[in-house]
Design a protein around this motif. Structure first.
Motif, PDB file in Angstrom:
ATOM      1  N   LYS A  29      -7.161  82.597  46.172  1.00  0.00           N
ATOM      2  CA  LYS A  29      -8.169  83.223  47.031  1.00  0.00           C
ATOM      3  C   LYS A  29      -9.424  83.557  46.219  1.00  0.00           C
ATOM      4  O   LYS A  29     -10.546  83.362  46.698  1.00  0.00           O
ATOM      5  CB  LYS A  29      -7.573  84.486  47.666  1.00  0.00           C
TER       6      LYS A  29
ATOM      7  N   THR B 163     -12.842  80.126  52.201  1.00  0.00           N
ATOM      8  CA  THR B 163     -11.694  80.984  52.495  1.00  0.00           C
ATOM      9  C   THR B 163     -10.407  80.198  52.249  1.00  0.00           C
ATOM     10  O   THR B 163     -10.434  78.989  52.037  1.00  0.00           O
ATOM     11  CB  THR B 163     -11.721  81.465  53.957  1.00  0.00           C
TER      12      THR B 163
ATOM     13  N   LYS C 236      -5.016  80.092  56.756  1.00  0.00           N
ATOM     14  CA  LYS C 236      -4.373  81.205  57.460  1.00  0.00           C
ATOM     15  C   LYS C 236      -2.904  81.331  57.067  1.00  0.00           C
ATOM     16  O   LYS C 236      -2.398  82.438  56.868  1.00  0.00           O
ATOM     17  CB  LYS C 236      -4.504  80.997  58.974  1.00  0.00           C
TER      18      LYS C 236
ATOM     19  N   GLU D 141      -2.723  83.091  53.772  1.00  0.00           N
ATOM     20  CA  GLU D 141      -3.049  84.514  53.961  1.00  0.00           C
ATOM     21  C   GLU D 141      -1.852  85.249  54.566  1.00  0.00           C
ATOM     22  O   GLU D 141      -1.497  86.344  54.115  1.00  0.00           O
ATOM     23  CB  GLU D 141      -4.269  84.648  54.884  1.00  0.00           C
TER      24      GLU D 141
END
Length: 167
Positions: A115, A124, A127, A130
């Motif tokens: 990250k 970024t 998902k 994350e």
């Protein structure tokens, strides 16, 4: 076998306290012994698991000494980044299900460093990465909180302070 008032890590759901052990009839009308458990950090869901269930991962929370040793070892922990999104996602899911604190710490470190790299490029992370990091942080922070007798939200600061002292 666990006892009433034991704290356990249950699956990748977090830390639970065993509040009762009772016999009840199962679906086949057989007497079955169950652990009745409540989440330690959000008391909105009671879970009942057969004592003899071998399919679920359930283990005692690590000790304070084990928690401190884990924290001390974090800087040396190797990362496990895989470029293939599907393989990486599967690897993270297996690590989460493993019930091993070292695996959770490895996931967190791996994704955290990735990250940082992506942020430097103005990008970024995926998902799924994350989500894996958030799940690993949740269960690891809960377990460390119980072991260290602090709140889960205090764990990151505790780790930073502890690692600062070992430099």
């Amino acid at each position: 076998m666990f006892k009433i008032n034991d704290h356990v890590v249950y699956q990748s759901s977090g830390v639970y306290k065993i509040v009762d052990i009772r016999k009840e009839k199962d679906f086949n009308k057989n007497d079955t012994e169950y652990y009745v458990m409540e989440p330690v950090f959000n008391n909105n869901l009671t879970t009942k698991i057969p004592v003899n269930n071998k399919k679920v991962m359930m283990r005692n929370v690590i000790t304070k000494d084990e928690a401190l040793a884990l924290i001390t070892s974090m800087p040396e922990e190797e990362t496990v980044w895989l470029n293939n999104n599907r393989e990486r996602s599967g690897n993270f899911k297996e690590a989460l299900k493993s019930g091993k604190t070292e695996e959770w710490a490895r996931i967190i470190k791996t994704i955290y460093l990735h990250k940082q790299e992506r942020n430097e490029l103005g990008k970024t992370i995926m998902k799924s990465d994350e989500d894996a990091m958030e799940n690993a942080e949740k269960i690891l922070n809960q377990e460390l909180a119980v072991a260290l007798n602090i709140l889960p939200e205090e764990v990151p600061a505790f780790i930073k302070e502890r690692l600062k002292d070992t430099d």
